[in-house]
Design a protein around this motif. Structure first.
Motif, PDB file in Angstrom:
ATOM      1  N   THR A 128       0.833  -1.209   0.000  1.00  0.00           N
ATOM      2  CA  THR A 128       0.000   0.000   0.000  1.00  0.00           C
ATOM      3  C   THR A 128       0.864   1.254   0.000  1.00  0.00           C
ATOM      4  O   THR A 128       0.500   2.291  -0.582  1.00  0.00           O
ATOM      5  CB  THR A 128      -0.919  -0.003   1.235  1.00  0.00           C
ATOM      6  N   ALA A 129       2.058   1.215   0.671  1.00  0.00           N
ATOM      7  CA  ALA A 129       2.915   2.395   0.788  1.00  0.00           C
ATOM      8  C   ALA A 129       3.767   2.635  -0.440  1.00  0.00           C
ATOM      9  O   ALA A 129       4.320   3.738  -0.599  1.00  0.00           O
ATOM     10  CB  ALA A 129       3.811   2.255   2.016  1.00  0.00           C
ATOM     11  N   HIS A 130       3.911   1.625  -1.342  1.00  0.00           N
ATOM     12  CA  HIS A 130       4.818   1.766  -2.495  1.00  0.00           C
ATOM     13  C   HIS A 130       4.477   2.943  -3.392  1.00  0.00           C
ATOM     14  O   HIS A 130       5.369   3.692  -3.787  1.00  0.00           O
ATOM     15  CB  HIS A 130       4.858   0.460  -3.294  1.00  0.00           C
ATOM     16  N   PRO A 131       3.179   3.174  -3.793  1.00  0.00           N
ATOM     17  CA  PRO A 131       2.901   4.287  -4.712  1.00  0.00           C
ATOM     18  C   PRO A 131       3.372   5.636  -4.162  1.00  0.00           C
ATOM     19  O   PRO A 131       3.936   6.447  -4.894  1.00  0.00           O
ATOM     20  CB  PRO A 131       1.374   4.236  -4.847  1.00  0.00           C
ATOM     21  N   VAL A 132       3.126   5.855  -2.889  1.00  0.00           N
ATOM     22  CA  VAL A 132       3.543   7.143  -2.301  1.00  0.00           C
ATOM     23  C   VAL A 132       5.062   7.249  -2.275  1.00  0.00           C
ATOM     24  O   VAL A 132       5.641   8.304  -2.544  1.00  0.00           O
ATOM     25  CB  VAL A 132       2.960   7.301  -0.881  1.00  0.00           C
ATOM     26  N   LYS A 183       8.346   9.981  -4.408  1.00  0.00           N
ATOM     27  CA  LYS A 183       9.526  10.684  -3.859  1.00  0.00           C
ATOM     28  C   LYS A 183      10.814   9.918  -4.112  1.00  0.00           C
ATOM     29  O   LYS A 183      11.866  10.266  -3.577  1.00  0.00           O
ATOM     30  CB  LYS A 183       9.365  10.894  -2.337  1.00  0.00           C
ATOM     31  N   SER A 184      10.724   8.844  -4.961  1.00  0.00           N
ATOM     32  CA  SER A 184      11.910   8.029  -5.280  1.00  0.00           C
ATOM     33  C   SER A 184      12.550   7.479  -4.015  1.00  0.00           C
ATOM     34  O   SER A 184      13.778   7.447  -3.861  1.00  0.00           O
ATOM     35  CB  SER A 184      12.935   8.868  -6.077  1.00  0.00           C
ATOM     36  N   ILE A 185      11.722   7.065  -3.053  1.00  0.00           N
ATOM     37  CA  ILE A 185      12.218   6.494  -1.792  1.00  0.00           C
ATOM     38  C   ILE A 185      12.196   4.979  -1.917  1.00  0.00           C
ATOM     39  O   ILE A 185      11.173   4.377  -2.303  1.00  0.00           O
ATOM     40  CB  ILE A 185      11.349   6.954  -0.606  1.00  0.00           C
ATOM     41  N   TYR A 186      13.320   4.366  -1.603  1.00  0.00           N
ATOM     42  CA  TYR A 186      13.449   2.917  -1.718  1.00  0.00           C
ATOM     43  C   TYR A 186      12.996   2.280  -0.415  1.00  0.00           C
ATOM     44  O   TYR A 186      13.455   2.645   0.678  1.00  0.00           O
ATOM     45  CB  TYR A 186      14.895   2.546  -2.010  1.00  0.00           C
ATOM     46  N   ILE A 208       7.797   7.744   5.162  1.00  0.00           N
ATOM     47  CA  ILE A 208       7.923   8.297   3.808  1.00  0.00           C
ATOM     48  C   ILE A 208       7.764   9.812   3.825  1.00  0.00           C
ATOM     49  O   ILE A 208       8.487  10.540   3.133  1.00  0.00           O
ATOM     50  CB  ILE A 208       6.871   7.636   2.885  1.00  0.00           C
ATOM     51  N   LYS A 209       6.809  10.295   4.654  1.00  0.00           N
ATOM     52  CA  LYS A 209       6.528  11.733   4.688  1.00  0.00           C
ATOM     53  C   LYS A 209       7.763  12.517   5.174  1.00  0.00           C
ATOM     54  O   LYS A 209       8.072  13.582   4.645  1.00  0.00           O
ATOM     55  CB  LYS A 209       5.357  12.006   5.627  1.00  0.00           C
ATOM     56  N   VAL A 238      13.788   3.544   3.358  1.00  0.00           N
ATOM     57  CA  VAL A 238      12.927   3.075   4.443  1.00  0.00           C
ATOM     58  C   VAL A 238      13.096   1.569   4.523  1.00  0.00           C
ATOM     59  O   VAL A 238      13.030   0.873   3.502  1.00  0.00           O
ATOM     60  CB  VAL A 238      11.446   3.435   4.208  1.00  0.00           C
ATOM     61  N   ARG A 239      13.307   1.071   5.740  1.00  0.00           N
ATOM     62  CA  ARG A 239      13.576  -0.362   5.901  1.00  0.00           C
ATOM     63  C   ARG A 239      12.518  -0.952   6.831  1.00  0.00           C
ATOM     64  O   ARG A 239      12.236  -0.409   7.900  1.00  0.00           O
ATOM     65  CB  ARG A 239      14.962  -0.554   6.500  1.00  0.00           C
ATOM     66  N   VAL A 240      11.946  -2.121   6.385  1.00  0.00           N
ATOM     67  CA  VAL A 240      10.947  -2.833   7.179  1.00  0.00           C
ATOM     68  C   VAL A 240      11.481  -4.228   7.453  1.00  0.00           C
ATOM     69  O   VAL A 240      11.872  -4.939   6.533  1.00  0.00           O
ATOM     70  CB  VAL A 240       9.587  -2.914   6.446  1.00  0.00           C
ATOM     71  N   GLU A 241      11.481  -4.621   8.733  1.00  0.00           N
ATOM     72  CA  GLU A 241      12.019  -5.926   9.114  1.00  0.00           C
ATOM     73  C   GLU A 241      11.026  -6.614  10.032  1.00  0.00           C
ATOM     74  O   GLU A 241      10.520  -6.018  10.989  1.00  0.00           O
ATOM     75  CB  GLU A 241      13.364  -5.761   9.832  1.00  0.00           C
ATOM     76  N   LEU A 242      10.773  -7.867   9.749  1.00  0.00           N
ATOM     77  CA  LEU A 242       9.902  -8.712  10.577  1.00  0.00           C
ATOM     78  C   LEU A 242      10.716  -9.907  11.038  1.00  0.00           C
ATOM     79  O   LEU A 242      11.271 -10.641  10.220  1.00  0.00           O
ATOM     80  CB  LEU A 242       8.673  -9.177   9.782  1.00  0.00           C
TER      81      LEU A 242
END
Length: 829
Positions: free
Chosen positions: A666-670, A674-677, A708-709, A717-721
């Motif tokens: 869901t967050a990818h389009p936003v 801003k060209s945020i990886y 992202i904002k 931005v890094r997401v870890e589970l």
């Protein structure tokens, strides 16, 4: 044997020296050793070396004359050394010079024009003759001696020469007698320690002033032989008292005696006793005064000191400061001052009539004490002051302090001076003081306070029985600074400081402190002390009380606590009102902005014809703003549910992996805009957990949306589970290991399970400042600069509440502004 004599010729004419030597060689009766010098100084030097028997001296020399030579010759004489005979030979027949030469010690004076061999030899022989022998034989008519002398001097001038020798001998004898007389005169003046003087009034000349050096320090050379000089030494105050009586005595009297002051050479004035007699010569009408002056300074000083002492003594007696009387061992009072008589009611007539006896004035019970003091008086001449009583004339008793000392002149008779001090007022004051102290002690023991007193140095001297009842300690343990042992340790320093300051300034002391009770419990006391001062303003004592105020202090503590709570509640209410006002303004702004955009594009679509691309962009804008409004409204509703406690979770077994992946998708389009990886590291092996999938996606959506904002373009931005374990010390490694120490803030959830699912979302964004970090999860709180990004500041507060409803926790880490942020969610498995 032919006699050999050494002759020194001092003459700068060599021909004359040869002629004198030739003359002397012609004398067959004597053999001469001839020495010669051409100057006076050389002759004097030769004289000191060889000591000639006779000197032939030319009057006029290149460096001095004959008189100067004679003067220097006397100066070079050693003590007890006789001056050799000196014959002056000169070409000038001046009688004045001859007289002066003879007076200066010259034996003969010859003129060169008349000088012959016989004359020179006769002069030399006459100069060396034993004058005493010549006088004896010549004067007694010894013809054989006369014949022998005349044979020796065939020139016919024998009688003249011998006569001169005799005259010289007589003159010397007179001088010797005068010298001996002067010595006896000086010895007499020293023996009587006086100045002996002889004053010729007729010519106003002091002939003799022997002893003046010994008495007044002046040498004979410093004395002027006039009465005016002496009068200048007399003290100015004594001149008139001396001059006029002296004039009368010189005119009519014979004997006189004066005492006056004379100035010593050192400037001090000496008292002298001047005694003398006036001698008158009826034939010549001459008047002389012979007298002596004796130094009586010590006697006069003693008299003056005695007079001053007697004057002081008399002033003390007549001052009537204390009663004074003179009595003896018989009991009689011989003399008394007015103070004594008035104190005991007697008159001076009764004293003079011999009616006063100190033993009759003494009560019978003091007889033994009086005997003891009389023995003490006989042994030491004085006795220590002691207290007793005397009867007043009217029979009343008067307490006194008595001091006694014997008078030396009549000490054997017990004649003594007695100083009597009436101490009635002091005795009364002592009685009143004892009564006052008794009342004070009764009062201090009757009141509930602890009563105490201190000396001027602050040392406790008295404390009431209440101290014993409260502390269980003896009164002796409180004396000095012992009371500090029951003081609370936390109060000791401040109490001591205030007490020392009051002691220095002499001002009221007031302080609150805690005393330990006998059961070990500390209670609050109000301690106050007042300085008691004398008439001179000096502190003589401190009076204080210690009042139990423990209940009052407790009430004050409760009151203060309530007041603080009220102030805290007021502050919180004011803060809430302020936050509410800010929130309303913010909500109004955030709702109005998308609504304005929707209305604007809707109006444009209605009034204008757009192509398909523009219409699509307009519809997308309207849809996006509508969703934004829906999100704001949903957050508001969630916040309201949280505050009301009505928010509900739809708990089920969910796949946390899919929930995380859906949030990322869901967050990818936003992020792409801003060209945020977005980097994701997901452990697929995690089992299903209990939770509300929608609510967890809401939390992850808030965190990813914020990351992202607040991350600049082309950021990460890094997401870890992953799976976390409690107790391993490994939680929070993400974003911290290998990096500098970060700021951490965590919620306070408690886990019931040792294993949990850990979701970490980190970014390279603007970070969080240390000041704002504790307020990240509070409602309506946004850091400066974040508000410009939009939003109500509710997302993180809602996220925290949802995580805690899942019995999980959420943490935030940040290295500070510009260093990104790390949010970690821990959910129990």
């Amino acid at each position: 044997m032919m006699q050999q004599l050494t002759v020194l010729i001092v003459d700068n004419h060599s021909e004359d020296c040869q002629r004198y030597e030739s003359y002397l060689r012609q004398n067959s009766e004597c053999r001469y050793r001839i020495l010669s010098e051409s100057t006076g100084n050389a002759g004097l030097d030769l004289y000191q070396t060889l000591q000639p028997d006779i000197i032939l001296l030319e009057y006029v020399l290149p460096d001095m004359d004959g008189l100067e030579f004679l003067a220097k010759l006397k100066q070079k004489q050693k003590q007890h050394q006789e001056t050799p005979p000196v014959i002056i030979i000169t070409g000038y027949g001046n009688e004045n010079i001859a007289v002066r030469a003879i007076k200066s010690g010259c034996q003969d004076y010859l003129v060169k024009q008349h000088l012959t061999s016989e004359l020179l030899n006769s002069s030399v022989n006459s100069a060396i003759l034993d004058s005493e022998e010549v006088k004896k034989h010549w004067s007694c008519g010894d013809e054989s001696f006369r014949t022998s002398v005349e044979d020796r001097f065939p020139d016919g001038s024998v009688r003249e020469i011998i006569g001169t020798v005799v005259d010289i001998t007589n003159f010397k004898q007179t001088q010797e007698e005068l010298r001996l007389s002067n010595e006896r005169f000086q010895l007499a003046s020293r023996a009587v320690d006086s100045v002996i003087y002889d004053w010729d009034i007729t010519v106003n000349s002091i002939i003799r002033t022997e002893g003046i050096t010994y008495i007044l320090g002046y040498s004979l050379e410093e004395i002027e032989p006039t009465i005016e000089w002496w009068m200048r030494l007399v003290h100015p105050e004594d001149k008139n008292n001396l001059f006029q009586p002296l004039q009368a005595i010189l005119a009519n009297g014979e004997y006189y005696t004066f005492e006056y002051r004379v100035r010593h050479k050192n400037g001090e004035y000496r008292y002298v006793l001047d005694r003398g007699s006036v001698v008158r010569n009826p034939e010549s009408l001459a008047v002389r005064v012979v007298g002596s002056i004796t130094d009586i300074s010590k006697r006069k000083q003693a008299e003056i000191a005695l007079g001053e002492s007697e004057a002081k003594y008399k002033r003390i007696i007549e001052s009537n400061i204390v009663g004074i009387y003179f009595g003896d061992f018989t009991g009689r009072i011989h003399e008394a001052n007015d103070s004594f008589l008035q104190t005991f009611g007697y008159s001076r007539e009764e004293l003079e009539n011999g009616c006063l006896y100190w033993n009759r004035m003494t009560p019978a019970e003091y007889s033994q004490l009086d005997e003891q003091k009389m023995r003490e008086l006989q042994a030491g001449g004085a006795c220590k002051p002691f207290e007793k009583e005397y009867f007043h004339k009217d029979g009343t008793r008067i307490p006194i302090l008595l001091a006694i000392a014997t008078v030396e002149a009549k000490g054997s008779e017990g004649y003594s001076v007695c100083l009597v001090l009436d101490i009635s007022q002091r005795k009364q004051a002592q009685l009143e003081l004892r009564e006052s102290e008794q009342r004070y002690r009764l009062l201090s023991e009757s009141i509930p306070q602890i009563v105490w007193s201190c000396n001027p140095q602050g040392e406790c001297e008295y404390i009431s029985q209440r101290w014993v009842e409260y502390t269980g300690k003896a009164i002796e343990e409180a004396i000095n600074f012992g009371w500090l042992t029951v003081l609370h340790p936390e109060d000791a320093e401040s109490v001591t400081h205030i007490w020392q300051r009051s002691l220095r300034r002499g001002e009221l002391y007031s302080s609150e402190m805690r005393y330990r009770r006998s059961d070990g419990i500390y209670r609050w006391f109000l301690v106050r002390a007042l300085p008691i001062k004398n008439e001179q303003g000096e502190i003589i004592k401190w009076f204080g009380t210690s009042t139990d105020i423990h209940e009052r202090k407790q009430l004050e503590a409760i009151t203060n606590e309530l007041l603080m709570r009220e102030q805290t509640a007021r502050t919180e209410a004011e803060t809430a009102n302020k936050a509410k006002d800010e929130f309303v303004a913010m909500v109004s702004h955030d709702l109005r902005s998308p609504l304005n955009s929707i209305l604007g594009w809707a109006k444009l679509l209605r009034t204008r014809n757009f192509d398909e691309s523009a219409t699509t962009r307009a519809l997308e804008t309207i849809e996006r703003n509508a969703k934004s409004q829906a999100k704001l409204l949903e957050d508001l509703l969630d916040t309201s549910r949280i505050l009301q406690g009505t928010i509900q979770l739809d708990i089920a077994r969910i796949n946390i992996v899919k929930a995380v992946e859906a949030a990322i998708e869901t967050a990818h389009p936003v992020a792409d805009v801003k060209s945020i990886y977005i980097e994701s590291i997901i452990d697929d092996s995690l089992p299903l957990i209990q939770g509300d999938s929608n609510r967890l996606q809401q939390v992850l959506g808030n965190l990813l949306s914020n990351a992202i904002k607040f991350t600049p373009k082309e950021g990460r931005v890094r997401v870890e589970l992953s799976v976390g374990n409690m107790g391993r010390g490994g939680e929070g490694e993400m974003g911290r290991q290998g990096e500098e120490e970060r700021l951490i803030f965590s919620t306070s959830a408690v886990f019931n399970s040792s294993r949990y699912a850990r979701i970490t979302i980190s970014d390279t964004g603007i970070g969080i400042s240390p000041d704002f970090l504790p307020y990240v999860f509070e409602r309506y709180r946004q850091a400066e600069g974040i508000r410009k990004k939009g939003g109500l500041g509710l997302g993180l507060a809602i996220s925290r509440h949802i995580v805690e409803l899942h019995e999980g926790s959420i943490e935030v880490f940040s290295g500070g502004e510009g260093k990104g942020s790390v949010f970690t969610i821990k959910l129990p498995m």
